[in-house]
Design a protein around this motif. Structure first.
Motif, PDB file in Angstrom:
ATOM      1  N   ASP A  16       0.812  -1.221   0.000  1.00 44.03           N
ATOM      2  CA  ASP A  16       0.000   0.000   0.000  1.00 44.03           C
ATOM      3  C   ASP A  16       0.843   1.267   0.000  1.00 44.03           C
ATOM      4  O   ASP A  16       0.468   2.271  -0.593  1.00 44.03           O
ATOM      5  CB  ASP A  16      -0.928   0.025   1.225  1.00 44.03           C
ATOM      6  N   ASP A  17       1.991   1.209   0.666  1.00 44.31           N
ATOM      7  CA  ASP A  17       2.850   2.396   0.757  1.00 44.31           C
ATOM      8  C   ASP A  17       3.791   2.533  -0.439  1.00 44.31           C
ATOM      9  O   ASP A  17       4.646   3.412  -0.468  1.00 44.31           O
ATOM     10  CB  ASP A  17       3.645   2.378   2.062  1.00 44.31           C
ATOM     11  N   GLY A  18       3.651   1.647  -1.437  1.00 45.47           N
ATOM     12  CA  GLY A  18       4.478   1.716  -2.632  1.00 45.47           C
ATOM     13  C   GLY A  18       5.737   0.867  -2.575  1.00 45.47           C
ATOM     14  O   GLY A  18       6.417   0.701  -3.583  1.00 45.47           O
ATOM     15  N   ALA A  19       6.064   0.342  -1.415  1.00 43.89           N
ATOM     16  CA  ALA A  19       7.252  -0.507  -1.285  1.00 43.89           C
ATOM     17  C   ALA A  19       7.056  -1.798  -2.071  1.00 43.89           C
ATOM     18  O   ALA A  19       5.933  -2.279  -2.230  1.00 43.89           O
ATOM     19  CB  ALA A  19       7.511  -0.824   0.185  1.00 43.89           C
ATOM     20  N   LEU A  20       8.160  -2.335  -2.564  1.00 42.72           N
ATOM     21  CA  LEU A  20       8.125  -3.610  -3.272  1.00 42.72           C
ATOM     22  C   LEU A  20       8.830  -4.663  -2.433  1.00 42.72           C
ATOM     23  O   LEU A  20       9.935  -4.444  -1.943  1.00 42.72           O
ATOM     24  CB  LEU A  20       8.817  -3.491  -4.633  1.00 42.72           C
ATOM     25  N   VAL A  21       8.165  -5.790  -2.263  1.00 46.86           N
ATOM     26  CA  VAL A  21       8.738  -6.909  -1.522  1.00 46.86           C
ATOM     27  C   VAL A  21       8.834  -8.068  -2.498  1.00 46.86           C
ATOM     28  O   VAL A  21       7.838  -8.456  -3.113  1.00 46.86           O
ATOM     29  CB  VAL A  21       7.852  -7.299  -0.321  1.00 46.86           C
ATOM     30  N   GLY A  22      10.034  -8.607  -2.653  1.00 44.91           N
ATOM     31  CA  GLY A  22      10.231  -9.704  -3.595  1.00 44.91           C
ATOM     32  C   GLY A  22      10.751 -10.942  -2.911  1.00 44.91           C
ATOM     33  O   GLY A  22      11.428 -10.868  -1.885  1.00 44.91           O
ATOM     34  N   GLY A  23      10.402 -12.071  -3.479  1.00 46.44           N
ATOM     35  CA  GLY A  23      10.899 -13.313  -2.919  1.00 46.44           C
ATOM     36  C   GLY A  23      10.490 -14.508  -3.750  1.00 46.44           C
ATOM     37  O   GLY A  23       9.806 -14.385  -4.765  1.00 46.44           O
ATOM     38  N   GLU A  24      10.919 -15.660  -3.278  1.00 41.64           N
ATOM     39  CA  GLU A  24      10.625 -16.904  -3.971  1.00 41.64           C
ATOM     40  C   GLU A  24       9.522 -17.657  -3.234  1.00 41.64           C
ATOM     41  O   GLU A  24       9.607 -17.886  -2.028  1.00 41.64           O
ATOM     42  CB  GLU A  24      11.875 -17.782  -4.036  1.00 41.64           C
ATOM     43  N   PHE A  25       8.473 -18.020  -3.970  1.00 34.89           N
ATOM     44  CA  PHE A  25       7.428 -18.881  -3.428  1.00 34.89           C
ATOM     45  C   PHE A  25       7.725 -20.287  -3.926  1.00 34.89           C
ATOM     46  O   PHE A  25       7.536 -20.607  -5.083  1.00 34.89           O
ATOM     47  CB  PHE A  25       6.036 -18.434  -3.883  1.00 34.89           C
ATOM     48  N   GLY A  26       8.240 -21.116  -3.030  1.00 40.96           N
ATOM     49  CA  GLY A  26       8.614 -22.483  -3.392  1.00 40.96           C
ATOM     50  C   GLY A  26       8.075 -23.476  -2.388  1.00 40.96           C
ATOM     51  O   GLY A  26       7.109 -23.201  -1.667  1.00 40.96           O
ATOM     52  N   GLY A  27       8.722 -24.609  -2.314  1.00 36.15           N
ATOM     53  CA  GLY A  27       8.265 -25.702  -1.466  1.00 36.15           C
ATOM     54  C   GLY A  27       8.239 -25.400   0.017  1.00 36.15           C
ATOM     55  O   GLY A  27       7.505 -26.027   0.773  1.00 36.15           O
TER      56      GLY A  27
END
Length: 192
Positions: free
Chosen positions: A125-136
């Protein structure tokens, strides 16, 4: 899994259907053991202090098979069938497809895309980007619980959703679904 029961009557009919299915599938074993089942039942009716119960291990195994093994096998098989993409159009004709029985798009995605890994970018909502891996080792909540997401590894991400590198010493990242403006999913290719 999201609830698939529309009403109490639907629940009763569903339970009756699966109970009947289990007994139909178990009927060859039941027929083979019918004389032993009758003998065991008769011995239970005549229990008193002087009579011992006629105990037959085949009947005991039959009870375990019908009451525990068959329901587990049928539930697993029906669940497996229900998730098959090729069958969704047939299930849809009966109002039973994953899309029709899944209350939220969040649930649908994580129920139907759980085999392969994804790169995820969450725009907050605040414009920040959160990235990561969705895996097992990742996790997504499902209805009726609030949306939240645990990604097994967190990455630095730029405004073009380019993954710049693994955040050192991270043990993953939790994302509060209430704070997410949008989720972006990118397939993980074998070389990544």
């Amino acid at each position: 899994m999201p609830s698939t029961f529309v009403s109490d009557a639907h629940s009763v009919l569903t339970f009756l259907f699966f109970s009947t299915l289990i007994h139909v599938l178990a009927s060859p074993v039941t027929i083979c053991l019918s004389s032993q089942i009758v003998a065991f039942s008769s011995s239970l009716k005549s229990i008193d202090a002087n009579n011992q119960v006629f105990w037959d291990w085949a009947v005991f195994a039959w009870v375990i098979f019908v009451l525990f093994v068959m329901p587990i096998v049928v539930a697993w098989f029906v669940s497996w069938l229900w998730k098959k993409n090729r069958l969704q159009w047939i299930l849809g004709k009966f109002g039973l497809s994953l899309v029709q029985k899944t209350p939220k798009a969040w649930d649908w995605f994580f129920l139907t895309h759980n085999k392969e890994g994804y790169w995820v970018v969450a725009e907050m909502d605040d414009g920040a980007l959160v990235g990561g891996e969705f895996g097992g080792e990742s996790f997504s909540s499902l209805s009726p619980h609030k949306e939240d997401l645990y990604l097994e590894s967190a990455y630095y991400v730029d405004e073009n959703h380019i993954f710049l590198g693994l955040i050192p010493n991270n043990a993953g990242v939790w994302i509060n679904g209430d704070k997410v403006k949008a989720l972006f999913f990118y397939s993980v290719s074998k070389g990544d």
